[in-house]
Structures are given as structure tokens and as C-alpha cells.
Scaffold this motif. Structure first.
Motif, PDB file in Angstrom:
ATOM      1  N   GLU A 103      22.381  -1.031   6.344  1.00 27.67           N
ATOM      2  CA  GLU A 103      22.532   0.426   6.325  1.00 27.67           C
ATOM      3  C   GLU A 103      22.572   0.900   4.881  1.00 27.67           C
ATOM      4  O   GLU A 103      23.369   0.408   4.075  1.00 27.67           O
ATOM      5  N   VAL A 104      21.699   1.834   4.571  1.00 28.20           N
ATOM      6  CA  VAL A 104      21.628   2.371   3.210  1.00 28.20           C
ATOM      7  C   VAL A 104      21.675   3.889   3.268  1.00 28.20           C
ATOM      8  O   VAL A 104      21.331   4.504   4.285  1.00 28.20           O
ATOM      9  N   ALA A 105      22.102   4.491   2.174  1.00 26.84           N
ATOM     10  CA  ALA A 105      22.120   5.951   2.094  1.00 26.84           C
ATOM     11  C   ALA A 105      20.687   6.478   2.048  1.00 26.84           C
ATOM     12  O   ALA A 105      19.780   5.830   1.498  1.00 26.84           O
ATOM     13  N   ILE A 106      20.469   7.637   2.650  1.00 25.39           N
ATOM     14  CA  ILE A 106      19.143   8.252   2.649  1.00 25.39           C
ATOM     15  C   ILE A 106      18.883   8.871   1.282  1.00 25.39           C
ATOM     16  O   ILE A 106      19.719   9.596   0.741  1.00 25.39           O
ATOM     17  N   THR A 107      17.730   8.583   0.714  1.00 32.01           N
ATOM     18  CA  THR A 107      17.317   9.185  -0.550  1.00 32.01           C
ATOM     19  C   THR A 107      16.427  10.382  -0.259  1.00 32.01           C
ATOM     20  O   THR A 107      15.498  10.289   0.542  1.00 32.01           O
ATOM     21  N   GLN A 108      16.697  11.518  -0.897  1.00 29.48           N
ATOM     22  CA  GLN A 108      15.881  12.708  -0.720  1.00 29.48           C
ATOM     23  C   GLN A 108      14.946  12.879  -1.915  1.00 29.48           C
ATOM     24  O   GLN A 108      15.338  12.644  -3.055  1.00 29.48           O
ATOM     25  N   ASN A 109      13.719  13.276  -1.618  1.00 31.54           N
ATOM     26  CA  ASN A 109      12.712  13.422  -2.669  1.00 31.54           C
ATOM     27  C   ASN A 109      11.976  14.740  -2.456  1.00 31.54           C
ATOM     28  O   ASN A 109      11.388  14.965  -1.391  1.00 31.54           O
ATOM     29  N   THR A 110      12.030  15.613  -3.464  1.00 28.29           N
ATOM     30  CA  THR A 110      11.343  16.911  -3.387  1.00 28.29           C
ATOM     31  C   THR A 110      10.361  17.079  -4.543  1.00 28.29           C
ATOM     32  O   THR A 110      10.023  18.200  -4.920  1.00 28.29           O
ATOM     33  N   ARG A 111       9.888  15.977  -5.103  1.00 23.89           N
ATOM     34  CA  ARG A 111       9.017  16.048  -6.276  1.00 23.89           C
ATOM     35  C   ARG A 111       7.541  16.263  -5.929  1.00 23.89           C
ATOM     36  O   ARG A 111       6.758  16.674  -6.789  1.00 23.89           O
ATOM     37  N   TYR A 112       7.159  15.974  -4.691  1.00 28.03           N
ATOM     38  CA  TYR A 112       5.739  16.006  -4.343  1.00 28.03           C
ATOM     39  C   TYR A 112       5.359  17.321  -3.669  1.00 28.03           C
ATOM     40  O   TYR A 112       6.130  17.888  -2.894  1.00 28.03           O
ATOM     41  N   SER A 113       4.140  17.775  -3.940  1.00 27.91           N
ATOM     42  CA  SER A 113       3.606  18.946  -3.252  1.00 27.91           C
ATOM     43  C   SER A 113       3.196  18.560  -1.840  1.00 27.91           C
ATOM     44  O   SER A 113       3.053  17.363  -1.515  1.00 27.91           O
ATOM     45  N   TYR A 114       2.975  19.554  -0.996  1.00 26.51           N
ATOM     46  CA  TYR A 114       2.561  19.232   0.370  1.00 26.51           C
ATOM     47  C   TYR A 114       1.186  18.565   0.382  1.00 26.51           C
ATOM     48  O   TYR A 114       0.874  17.756   1.259  1.00 26.51           O
ATOM     49  N   LYS A 115       0.347  18.885  -0.611  1.00 26.05           N
ATOM     50  CA  LYS A 115      -0.965  18.241  -0.681  1.00 26.05           C
ATOM     51  C   LYS A 115      -0.811  16.745  -0.990  1.00 26.05           C
ATOM     52  O   LYS A 115      -1.515  15.908  -0.415  1.00 26.05           O
ATOM     53  N   SER A 116       0.115  16.415  -1.880  1.00 31.78           N
ATOM     54  CA  SER A 116       0.368  15.007  -2.191  1.00 31.78           C
ATOM     55  C   SER A 116       0.943  14.278  -0.983  1.00 31.78           C
ATOM     56  O   SER A 116       0.547  13.145  -0.683  1.00 31.78           O
ATOM     57  N   LEU A 117       1.882  14.930  -0.297  1.00 29.22           N
ATOM     58  CA  LEU A 117       2.467  14.304   0.890  1.00 29.22           C
ATOM     59  C   LEU A 117       1.412  14.111   1.980  1.00 29.22           C
ATOM     60  O   LEU A 117       1.449  13.123   2.720  1.00 29.22           O
ATOM     61  N   THR A 118       0.477  15.047   2.065  1.00 31.46           N
ATOM     62  CA  THR A 118      -0.607  14.912   3.051  1.00 31.46           C
ATOM     63  C   THR A 118      -1.447  13.679   2.747  1.00 31.46           C
ATOM     64  O   THR A 118      -1.844  12.929   3.652  1.00 31.46           O
ATOM     65  N   ASN A 119      -1.703  13.439   1.469  1.00 32.48           N
ATOM     66  CA  ASN A 119      -2.448  12.235   1.083  1.00 32.48           C
ATOM     67  C   ASN A 119      -1.642  10.967   1.358  1.00 32.48           C
ATOM     68  O   ASN A 119      -2.176   9.969   1.851  1.00 32.48           O
ATOM     69  N   ILE A 120      -0.349  11.003   1.034  1.00 31.26           N
ATOM     70  CA  ILE A 120       0.510   9.831   1.252  1.00 31.26           C
ATOM     71  C   ILE A 120       0.598   9.484   2.729  1.00 31.26           C
ATOM     72  O   ILE A 120       0.580   8.307   3.126  1.00 31.26           O
ATOM     73  N   GLY A 121       0.704  10.503   3.562  1.00 32.26           N
ATOM     74  CA  GLY A 121       0.878  10.270   5.002  1.00 32.26           C
ATOM     75  C   GLY A 121      -0.402  10.316   5.799  1.00 32.26           C
ATOM     76  O   GLY A 121      -0.364  10.412   7.038  1.00 32.26           O
ATOM     77  N   ALA A 122      -1.546  10.226   5.128  1.00 35.09           N
ATOM     78  CA  ALA A 122      -2.841  10.383   5.801  1.00 35.09           C
ATOM     79  C   ALA A 122      -3.052   9.382   6.933  1.00 35.09           C
ATOM     80  O   ALA A 122      -3.652   9.706   7.964  1.00 35.09           O
ATOM     81  N   SER A 123      -2.548   8.172   6.757  1.00 28.80           N
ATOM     82  CA  SER A 123      -2.771   7.142   7.783  1.00 28.80           C
ATOM     83  C   SER A 123      -1.976   7.402   9.063  1.00 28.80           C
ATOM     84  O   SER A 123      -2.247   6.793  10.097  1.00 28.80           O
ATOM     85  N   GLN A 124      -1.003   8.309   9.002  1.00 27.28           N
ATOM     86  CA  GLN A 124      -0.153   8.567  10.155  1.00 27.28           C
ATOM     87  C   GLN A 124      -0.381   9.933  10.780  1.00 27.28           C
ATOM     88  O   GLN A 124       0.329  10.321  11.695  1.00 27.28           O
ATOM     89  N   THR A 125      -1.370  10.667  10.270  1.00 25.17           N
ATOM     90  CA  THR A 125      -1.599  12.022  10.762  1.00 25.17           C
ATOM     91  C   THR A 125      -3.018  12.181  11.292  1.00 25.17           C
ATOM     92  O   THR A 125      -3.906  11.363  11.044  1.00 25.17           O
ATOM     93  N   ARG A 126      -3.205  13.287  12.012  1.00 31.18           N
ATOM     94  CA  ARG A 126      -4.532  13.606  12.523  1.00 31.18           C
ATOM     95  C   ARG A 126      -5.351  14.290  11.432  1.00 31.18           C
ATOM     96  O   ARG A 126      -4.789  14.938  10.545  1.00 31.18           O
ATOM     97  N   PRO A 127      -6.680  14.190  11.495  1.00 31.69           N
ATOM     98  CA  PRO A 127      -7.528  14.854  10.496  1.00 31.69           C
ATOM     99  C   PRO A 127      -7.237  16.351  10.441  1.00 31.69           C
ATOM    100  O   PRO A 127      -7.098  17.009  11.475  1.00 31.69           O
ATOM    101  N   GLY A 128      -7.132  16.878   9.235  1.00 28.49           N
ATOM    102  CA  GLY A 128      -6.876  18.300   9.063  1.00 28.49           C
ATOM    103  C   GLY A 128      -5.419  18.696   9.133  1.00 28.49           C
ATOM    104  O   GLY A 128      -5.084  19.869   8.923  1.00 28.49           O
ATOM    105  N   GLN A 129      -4.553  17.756   9.398  1.00 21.01           N
ATOM    106  CA  GLN A 129      -3.124  18.047   9.518  1.00 21.01           C
ATOM    107  C   GLN A 129      -2.468  18.076   8.138  1.00 21.01           C
ATOM    108  O   GLN A 129      -2.767  17.255   7.279  1.00 21.01           O
ATOM    109  N   VAL A 130      -1.592  19.054   7.950  1.00 17.65           N
ATOM    110  CA  VAL A 130      -0.874  19.198   6.684  1.00 17.65           C
ATOM    111  C   VAL A 130       0.516  18.592   6.826  1.00 17.65           C
ATOM    112  O   VAL A 130       1.208  18.840   7.813  1.00 17.65           O
TER     113      VAL A 130
END
Length: 219
Positions: free
Chosen positions: A34-61
Motif C-alpha cells: 500500500e502506497v500513498a497516491i501521487t497526484q500529477n497536474t503537470r501534463y496538458s490534456y493533449k499529453s495525457l491523451t497521447n500517454i493513454g492512447a493505448s487504453q482509449t478509443r480513437p478520437g477520445q480525449v
């Protein structure tokens, strides 16, 4: 008949004096990482969309993202008794298995500052993912413990040539049980997918008087 009785007594002596019975019974123990949750607000939604591309549908933000790295660790102790010849031994496997997700990072796109309505909506959605990760470990732990107990903690000590059984134990944990436990942990993806429905994405996009949708449709 007297001779036969004496013979039985003589043969039974070494069996009753089995030194292996001095060892503790084999055991399997689970520990939750069990570890503490780390929060990260450094990335734009466009960057997060790229990071999470493998887990999302095409065109999803992607407005927020939760990433948990599955961890499985084995720790073993093998108390042993070696016979007088130095060739044979009995060991008692004492296995501790630590499982969990570490680190656990919750991302919210930087376009939505902490304290805003949009941040709250996205954060609460991602917190559902965090809780699903945590609940999943609890759900599989009991079954994993029963499965590994039936393999390693049933019966008495293991017997064989010196060093053989310990090597066998480590090889089996690494080649059979590590991949098995990792597959069981990875099955959390099915539960996570139930959270990320089209309806939920639509709800969040329209939340906060359209604040979120406006932010992601700016030219």
C-alpha cells in the motif's frame, strides 16, 4: 511370534524419531503493498491523451488518468535439516508474497486547476479507478492464498538431495506462479473498463456548465 513382535518394534524406532518433524509446517503468507497516491497536474490534456492512447478509443480525449504499476514480490525462507551423510535434507518452505500497485499516480490535466469544478469532476472520476485497483487486490487475494496454500502448504516438509528442493521452489515461483499472479492482477482492466463508459465521458464533458467541453474545443 515373539521374534516378529521384536522386529516390528525395532523397525518403528527410526520412523518415530524423524528429525524432519522438528521443522515448522510449510506456509504461505500474503502482504498488501500500500502506497500513498501521487497526484500529477503537470501534463496538458493533449499529453495525457497521447500517454493513454493505448487504453482509449480513437478520437477520445483524456482529461485525467490513473496509472498503477502492478508489483509482485516473493520472499522465501527454507528452514532445513540435513542428515548425517550431508547428502539429504528436508526443508520447510515459508513463502511471503507481496502484491499491490506501486506507484499509484493520479493525473488531472493542467487546464483544470485544483479547486475548480472541472478539476473536482475529473479527480472524482479518477478516484474511482484508484479504488477499483485497491478493491481488485482484495478480491483476488483470498483465492490466490487458497491456490498457493494447496500447492505449498499441504503436507509436511519437502525431502530430497541437499539444495535440490530449494532450487526447485525458486524456479517454480519464478516460472509458474509469478506469471500466474501477474495475470490475475491484470484482470483489473475489465473492471476499469466498466468505469470508462461513453455515458460517463459525456457526463463529465458536459459538467460544470460546459466548462470542460469549452476547454477542450478551444481553437
Amino acid at each position: 511370534m515373539r521374534y516378529a513382535a521384536l522386529l516390528l518394534i525395532a523397525l518403528s524406532g527410526p520412523l518415530l524419531a524423524d528429525e524432519c518433524e522438528q521443522l515448522p509446517m510449510p506456509s504461505v503468507t500474503f502482504k498488501r503493498i500500500e502506497v500513498a497516491i501521487t497526484q500529477n497536474t503537470r501534463y496538458s490534456y493533449k499529453s495525457l491523451t497521447n500517454i493513454g492512447a493505448s487504453q482509449t478509443r480513437p478520437g477520445q480525449v483524456v482529461l485525467g488518468l490513473t496509472r498503477g504499476n502492478a508489483v509482485v514480490k516473493f520472499a522465501t525462507a527454507t528452514p532445513a535439516i540435513i542428515d548425517k551423510s550431508g547428502r539429504w535434507e528436508c526443508i520447510s518452505p515459508q513463502i511471503t508474497i507481496s502484491i499491490g500497485f506501486a506507484p499509484m499516480v493520479l493525473y488531472v490535466a493542467r487546464e483544470f486547476p485544483a479547486g475548480s469544478c472541472a478539476y473536482g469532476e475529473i479527480y472524482e472520476h479518477e478516484l474511482r479507478h484508484v479504488k477499483t485497483y485497491q478493491a481488485h487486490i482484495g478480491e483476488i487475494e483470498k483465492d490466490l492464498l487458497a491456490t498457493l496454500n494447496s500447492r505449498f502448504a499441504t503436507g509436511g516438509p519437502w525431502r530430497g538431495p541437499v539444495g535440490q528442493k530449494r532450487a526447485q521452489l525458486l524456479q517454480e515461483l519464478d516460472e509458474r506462479w509469478l506469471p500466474y499472479i501477474e495475470r490475475r492482477i491484470a484482470s483489473v482492466d475489465a473492471a476499469q473498463a466498466l468505469i470508462d463508459t461513453p455515458e460517463e465521458y459525456e457526463r463529465i464533458a458536459n459538467a460544470c456548465n460546459g466548462e470542460i467541453r469549452k476547454a477542450i474545443t478551444k481553437p
